[in-house]
Design an enzyme around this catalytic site. Structure first.
Site, PDB file in Angstrom:
ATOM      1  N   GLY A 128       9.052  14.247   0.523  1.00 31.25           N
ATOM      2  CA  GLY A 128       8.116  15.437   1.456  1.00 31.25           C
ATOM      3  C   GLY A 128       6.785  14.616   1.486  1.00 31.25           C
ATOM      4  O   GLY A 128       6.675  13.540   1.957  1.00 31.25           O
ATOM      5  N   ILE A 138       7.071   3.398   9.745  1.00 28.59           N
ATOM      6  CA  ILE A 138       5.907   3.797  10.542  1.00 28.59           C
ATOM      7  C   ILE A 138       6.087   4.958  11.388  1.00 28.59           C
ATOM      8  O   ILE A 138       7.507   5.568  11.220  1.00 28.59           O
ATOM      9  CB  ILE A 138       5.835   2.652  11.760  1.00 28.59           C
ATOM     10  CG1 ILE A 138       7.265   2.478  12.530  1.00 28.59           C
ATOM     11  CG2 ILE A 138       5.333   1.345  11.057  1.00 28.59           C
ATOM     12  CD1 ILE A 138       6.753   1.545  13.807  1.00 28.59           C
ATOM     13  N   TYR A 193      11.210   9.239  14.780  1.00 26.64           N
ATOM     14  CA  TYR A 193      11.098   9.182  13.252  1.00 26.64           C
ATOM     15  C   TYR A 193      12.164  10.059  12.666  1.00 26.64           C
ATOM     16  O   TYR A 193      13.056   9.717  11.581  1.00 26.64           O
ATOM     17  CB  TYR A 193       9.788   9.703  12.811  1.00 26.64           C
ATOM     18  CG  TYR A 193       9.622   9.617  11.304  1.00 26.64           C
ATOM     19  CD1 TYR A 193       9.102   8.292  10.899  1.00 26.64           C
ATOM     20  CD2 TYR A 193       9.499  10.599  10.305  1.00 26.64           C
ATOM     21  CE1 TYR A 193       8.583   8.266   9.553  1.00 26.64           C
ATOM     22  CE2 TYR A 193       9.194  10.490   9.259  1.00 26.64           C
ATOM     23  CZ  TYR A 193       8.717   9.344   8.528  1.00 26.64           C
ATOM     24  OH  TYR A 193       8.476   9.135   7.543  1.00 26.64           O
ATOM     25  N   ARG A 232       0.601  -1.304   0.006  1.00 29.61           N
ATOM     26  CA  ARG A 232      -0.050  -0.081  -0.077  1.00 29.61           C
ATOM     27  C   ARG A 232       0.824   1.254  -0.051  1.00 29.61           C
ATOM     28  O   ARG A 232       2.044   1.138   0.180  1.00 29.61           O
ATOM     29  CB  ARG A 232      -0.961   0.091   0.959  1.00 29.61           C
ATOM     30  CG  ARG A 232      -0.421   0.112   2.481  1.00 29.61           C
ATOM     31  CD  ARG A 232      -1.520  -0.130   3.689  1.00 29.61           C
ATOM     32  NE  ARG A 232      -0.968  -0.359   4.859  1.00 29.61           N
ATOM     33  CZ  ARG A 232      -0.862   0.459   5.674  1.00 29.61           C
ATOM     34  NH1 ARG A 232      -1.101   1.789   5.419  1.00 29.61           N
ATOM     35  NH2 ARG A 232      -0.205   0.242   6.914  1.00 29.61           N
ATOM     36  N   GLN A 250       8.686  14.190  16.617  1.00 30.57           N
ATOM     37  CA  GLN A 250       9.248  13.006  15.836  1.00 30.57           C
ATOM     38  C   GLN A 250      10.606  12.787  16.169  1.00 30.57           C
ATOM     39  O   GLN A 250      11.309  12.328  15.084  1.00 30.57           O
ATOM     40  CB  GLN A 250       8.941  13.504  14.386  1.00 30.57           C
ATOM     41  CG  GLN A 250       7.571  13.138  13.884  1.00 30.57           C
ATOM     42  CD  GLN A 250       7.471  13.081  12.264  1.00 30.57           C
ATOM     43  OE1 GLN A 250       8.041  13.580  11.812  1.00 30.57           O
ATOM     44  NE2 GLN A 250       6.449  12.334  11.978  1.00 30.57           N
TER      45      GLN A 250
HETATM   46  N1  LIG Z   1       3.581   9.357   3.179  1.00 34.81           N
HETATM   47  C1  LIG Z   1       4.364  10.562   3.329  1.00 34.81           C
HETATM   48  O1  LIG Z   1       4.404  11.693   3.415  1.00 34.81           O
HETATM   49  C2  LIG Z   1       5.929   9.938   3.667  1.00 34.81           C
HETATM   50  C3  LIG Z   1       6.923  11.024   3.726  1.00 34.81           C
HETATM   51  C4  LIG Z   1       8.138  10.808   3.832  1.00 34.81           C
HETATM   52  C5  LIG Z   1       8.576   9.468   3.855  1.00 34.81           C
HETATM   53  N2  LIG Z   1       7.603   8.441   3.778  1.00 34.81           N
HETATM   54  C6  LIG Z   1       8.222   7.291   4.300  1.00 34.81           C
HETATM   55  O2  LIG Z   1       7.844   6.445   2.963  1.00 34.81           O
HETATM   56  C7  LIG Z   1       7.777   5.048   3.029  1.00 34.81           C
HETATM   57  C8  LIG Z   1       6.177   4.587   3.008  1.00 34.81           C
HETATM   58  O3  LIG Z   1       5.349   5.472   3.658  1.00 34.81           O
HETATM   59  P1  LIG Z   1       3.630   5.110   3.393  1.00 34.81           P
HETATM   60  O4  LIG Z   1       3.187   6.767   3.406  1.00 34.81           O
HETATM   61  O5  LIG Z   1       3.466   4.736   1.964  1.00 34.81           O
HETATM   62  O6  LIG Z   1       3.346   4.349   4.618  1.00 34.81           O
HETATM   63  P2  LIG Z   1       1.916   3.477   4.789  1.00 34.81           P
HETATM   64  O7  LIG Z   1       0.936   3.887   3.797  1.00 34.81           O
HETATM   65  O8  LIG Z   1       1.833   3.697   6.233  1.00 34.81           O
HETATM   66  O9  LIG Z   1       2.653   1.997   4.491  1.00 34.81           O
HETATM   67  C9  LIG Z   1       3.502   1.330   5.257  1.00 34.81           C
HETATM   68  C10 LIG Z   1       4.156   0.041   4.602  1.00 34.81           C
HETATM   69  O10 LIG Z   1       5.105  -0.601   5.571  1.00 34.81           O
HETATM   70  C11 LIG Z   1       4.638  -1.788   5.955  1.00 34.81           C
HETATM   71  N3  LIG Z   1       4.846  -1.885   7.305  1.00 34.81           N
HETATM   72  C12 LIG Z   1       4.895  -1.134   8.534  1.00 34.81           C
HETATM   73  N4  LIG Z   1       5.743  -1.827   9.414  1.00 34.81           N
HETATM   74  C13 LIG Z   1       6.255  -2.982   8.781  1.00 34.81           C
HETATM   75  C14 LIG Z   1       7.002  -3.901   9.532  1.00 34.81           C
HETATM   76  N5  LIG Z   1       7.523  -3.876  10.774  1.00 34.81           N
HETATM   77  N6  LIG Z   1       7.606  -4.948   8.879  1.00 34.81           N
HETATM   78  C15 LIG Z   1       7.085  -4.948   7.380  1.00 34.81           C
HETATM   79  N7  LIG Z   1       6.567  -4.149   6.752  1.00 34.81           N
HETATM   80  C16 LIG Z   1       5.982  -3.035   7.562  1.00 34.81           C
HETATM   81  C17 LIG Z   1       3.071  -1.853   5.962  1.00 34.81           C
HETATM   82  O11 LIG Z   1       2.491  -2.964   5.977  1.00 34.81           O
HETATM   83  P3  LIG Z   1       0.965  -3.112   6.453  1.00 34.81           P
HETATM   84  O12 LIG Z   1       0.151  -2.978   5.280  1.00 34.81           O
HETATM   85  O13 LIG Z   1       1.056  -4.866   6.640  1.00 34.81           O
HETATM   86  O14 LIG Z   1       0.730  -2.607   7.574  1.00 34.81           O
HETATM   87  C18 LIG Z   1       2.755  -0.912   4.631  1.00 34.81           C
HETATM   88  O15 LIG Z   1       2.844  -1.753   3.674  1.00 34.81           O
HETATM   89  C19 LIG Z   1       7.945   5.026   5.036  1.00 34.81           C
HETATM   90  O16 LIG Z   1       9.348   4.679   4.985  1.00 34.81           O
HETATM   91  C20 LIG Z   1       7.796   6.416   5.195  1.00 34.81           C
HETATM   92  O17 LIG Z   1       8.341   6.743   6.494  1.00 34.81           O
HETATM   93  C21 LIG Z   1       6.219   8.668   3.687  1.00 34.81           C
END
Ligand SMILES: NC(=O)c1ccc[n+]([C@@H]2O[C@H](COP(=O)([O-])OP(=O)(O)OC[C@H]3O[C@@H](n4cnc5c(N)ncnc54)[C@H](OP(=O)(O)O)[C@@H]3O)[C@@H](O)[C@H]2O)c1
Length: 241
Positions: free
Chosen positions: A179, A86, A148, A13, A145
């Site tokens: 971002g 996370i 994080y 996702r 954070q």
């Molecule tokens: N969204 C943003 O604005 C943003 C900005 C900067 C950086 N990021 C980084 O981008 C990455 C993806 O973010 P996202 O927004 O797409 O996150 P998300 O929608 O919350 O999805 C997180 C994904 O990580 C998996 N996950 C979480 N804990 C895990 C664990 N212990 N072992 C294996 N898989 C695990 C989840 O699996 P489940 O589906 O099974 O829970 C999910 O597939 C992250 O590293 C986040 O910190 C995001």
């Protein structure tokens, strides 16, 4: 690239899902990892045809086992995208030790666990592409954070160090610092806070997951072999340095 095998952690996702689709469409054999949401993972596989494996990226042994299983199913791993992450936000005076540890293990130790599991094989084959997903908040810091921001900032140092080790063996290691991207993680932010965040993004909107995937596809390409140790900021102009 036909035949190359890619693992995307947190691939079922959000940003990871977009990365999986982009790599699949570019001709890679993709394996998605997830942490616990089996229903979402099953829907993802049904809709995309991309197989998904469940393991905890914070667990060293589980990562090694997952890489063994994926290698047996698809072949040796050429590309690793450390995307799973996370948030467990709280200000310092409220943050529990568990919130600190959980974020450090899931967001930072995961990079060690997964790279350790694929690196020998990449060295032997003289090819590898590793992309670690950091964050604007690892570059700039963020109120509430410390866990994080420390983990994501750690990813950026980790990337530069490992890039030096991989360089002579055809292995590139880069980071992307997204971002604010429109995924579940950001949808969890209270609307009034999110409004203020968007007001600070020069492009005037949240990013799309596909816009991060675009950067990953660029960095993992066969002809990206001279790009290593870099951090690509994809943030709508919110933080430039
Ligand atoms: N969204 C943003 O604005 C943003 C900005 C900067 C950086 N990021 C980084 O981008 C990455 C993806 O973010 P996202 O927004 O797409 O996150 P998300 O929608 O919350 O999805 C997180 C994904 O990580 C998996 N996950 C979480 N804990 C895990 C664990 N212990 N072992 C294996 N898989 C695990 C989840 O699996 P489940 O589906 O099974 O829970 C999910 O597939 C992250 O590293 C986040 O910190 C995001």
């Amino acid at each position: 690239m036909d035949g190359r095998v890619a693992i995307v952690t947190g691939g079922t996702r959000g940003i990871g899902e977009a990365i999986c689709l982009s790599l699949r469409d570019a001709g890679y054999k993709v394996a998605a990892g997830y942490g616990g949401d089996a229903a979402k993972a099953a829907r993802f596989t049904e809709q995309t045809g991309i197989p998904a494996w469940k393991w905890d990226v914070g667990d060293f042994q589980a990562c090694a086992e997952a890489v063994r299983e994926i290698t047996a199913a698809l072949g040796p791993v050429d590309i690793l995208v450390n995307n799973a992450g996370i948030t467990r936000d709280a200000t310092m005076h409220r943050m529990k030790h568990e919130q600190w540890l959980e974020v450090i293990h899931t967001n930072l130790s995961s990079c060690f666990n997964m790279c350790n599991a694929v690196f020998d094989s990449m060295r032997e084959r003289g090819f590898g592409r590793i992309v670690n997903i950091g964050s604007i908040n690892g570059q700039a810091g963020q109120y509430g954070q410390v866990n994080y921001a420390a983990a994501k900032s750690g990813i950026h140092g980790f990337t530069k160090a490992l890039a030096q080790e991989g360089a002579a063996r055809g292995i590139t290691v880069n980071a992307i610092a997204p971002g604010y991207i429109d995924t579940d993680m950001v949808r969890a932010v209270p609307p009034n806070v999110l409004e203020k965040i968007v007001a600070r993004i020069p492009v005037g909107r949240l990013g799309r997951a596909a816009e991060i995937a675009r950067g990953v596809a660029f960095l993992v390409a066969d002809d990206a072999g001279f790009i290593t140790g870099s951090t690509l900021s994809i943030n709508g102009g919110q933080h430039m340095y």
